[in-house]
Design an enzyme around this catalytic site. Structure first.
Site, short mmCIF file in Angstrom:
data_model
loop_
_atom_site.label_atom_id
_atom_site.label_comp_id
_atom_site.label_asym_id
_atom_site.label_seq_id
_atom_site.Cartn_x
_atom_site.Cartn_y
_atom_site.Cartn_z
N ASN A 9 2.55 -1.54 -7.80
CA ASN A 9 3.60 -1.80 -6.82
C ASN A 9 3.97 -3.29 -6.90
OD1 ASN A 9 5.22 -2.09 -4.60
ND2 ASN A 9 3.65 -1.55 -3.08
N LYS A 11 6.23 -4.85 -5.43
CA LYS A 11 6.73 -5.37 -4.14
C LYS A 11 7.95 -6.26 -4.38
CE LYS A 11 2.11 -4.82 -2.29
NZ LYS A 11 1.07 -5.26 -1.37
N HIS A 97 4.27 2.74 2.96
CA HIS A 97 3.45 1.55 2.69
C HIS A 97 3.26 0.77 3.99
CE1 HIS A 97 1.97 -2.18 1.10
NE2 HIS A 97 1.68 -1.51 -0.01
N GLU A 99 3.32 -2.25 4.59
CA GLU A 99 4.29 -3.33 4.80
C GLU A 99 5.59 -2.77 5.38
OE1 GLU A 99 3.89 -4.83 0.82
OE2 GLU A 99 1.85 -5.43 1.33
N GLU A 169 -4.70 2.91 1.63
CA GLU A 169 -4.63 1.45 1.51
C GLU A 169 -5.03 0.83 2.84
OE1 GLU A 169 -1.86 0.29 -1.98
OE2 GLU A 169 -0.70 0.26 -0.13
N GLY A 175 -3.88 -7.56 -0.38
CA GLY A 175 -3.51 -8.96 -0.64
C GLY A 175 -4.48 -9.96 -0.07
N SER A 215 -6.46 -4.90 -3.08
CA SER A 215 -7.20 -5.89 -3.88
C SER A 215 -7.99 -5.28 -5.04
CB SER A 215 -8.12 -6.72 -2.98
OG SER A 215 -7.36 -7.44 -2.03
#
Ligand code: 13P
Length: 252
Positions: A9, A11, A97, A99, A169, A175, A215
């Site tokens: 991904n 992003k 996701h 985010e 996730e 991240g 990660s």
């Protein structure tokens, strides 16, 4: 049997030049790898999707979109429809996701609409879910994950599930450099597989790929992928480097 999948991904990263170089290097390094039915997917920005779909046609690398709108077309400034994606031969989309949930307020209700629209248009969906740190600290992570899955996906038919890939996730691992331990990933993946078996049946549960994201790096991929219910990874930061992403593909 369910597929093994490593998906990158990207992003909101990479200029046109960087995207071009990344896919060029990736094509080179993935070429000739013994993939043994492992699927390799990249999800670039919409801006580069058509170019990258063209560049990867006929290679083992597949492309996915990072999002889509549930409406077929119309006055939705800044949005991208499934029809647009289909017209450039993109057949897989990431939905849910964290985010998107956190910064763009995509609720379970919105995600359910997106899932139904995407399935209706014959997309394959990589559906993400996962708890935030407070949920885990207060031992609510199983409840949170269960409600995310039940609310968005449990009205689907067994046939619909043919086109669902799950991606666990945990938000606290995205991240941050902090990964869920292989045991924590395995525990959640087994829990989710069990949910599917209870709602649908064992066969469907056994045939659903569940990826881990958060990660994943070359140094930890092999250990995470060694777990029975972890069928691959959804990779953020490390997918922006062709060598790292390839090393993760090799680790499966
Ligand atoms: P990182 O690998 O950068 O933690 O991101 C994971 C992710 O969000 C993939 O969708």
């Amino acid at each position: 049997m369910r597929s093994k999948i490593v998906a990158g991904n990207w992003k909101m990263n990479n200029s046109a030049k960087e995207s071009k170089a990344l896919i060029k290097n990736l094509k080179k390094s993935v070429k000739g790898l013994p993939l043994n039915n492992t699927r390799v997917i990249v999800a670039p920005s919409f801006v580069y999707l058509q170019k990258i779909a063209k560049k990867t046609a006929g290679t083992p690398i597949e492309v996915a979109a990072q999002n889509m709108n549930d409406a077929p077309k119309g006055a939705y400034t800044g949005e991208v429809s499934g029809e647009m994606l289909k017209s450039i031969h993109v057949n897989t989309v990431i939905l849910g996701h964290s985010e998107r949930r956190e910064y763009y307020y995509e609720t379970d209700t919105i995600l359910k609409k997106k899932v139904l629209s995407a399935l209706d248009q014959n997309f394959e969906i990589i559906f993400c879910f996962g708890e935030v740190l407070e949920d885990r600290k207060s031992n609510k992570h199983f409840d949170v994950v269960k409600s995310q899955i039940v609310n968005a996906l449990f009205d689907l038919t067994s046939d619909d599930w043919e086109n669902i890939i799950l991606a666990y996730e945990p938000v606290w691992a995205i991240g941050t450099g902090e990964t869920a331990s292989p045991e924590q990933a395995q525990e959640m993946h087994a829990f989710v597989r069990d949910l599917i078996a209870t709602k649908y049946d064992q066969h469907l549960a056994e045939h659903t790929s569940i990826l881990y994201g958060g990660s994943v790096k070359p140094a930890n991929a092999e250990e995470i992928f060694s777990k029975e219910d972890v069928d691959g990874g959804l990779i953020g930061g490390a997918s922006l480097n062709a060598d790292d992403f390839t090393a993760i593909v090799k680790a499966i």
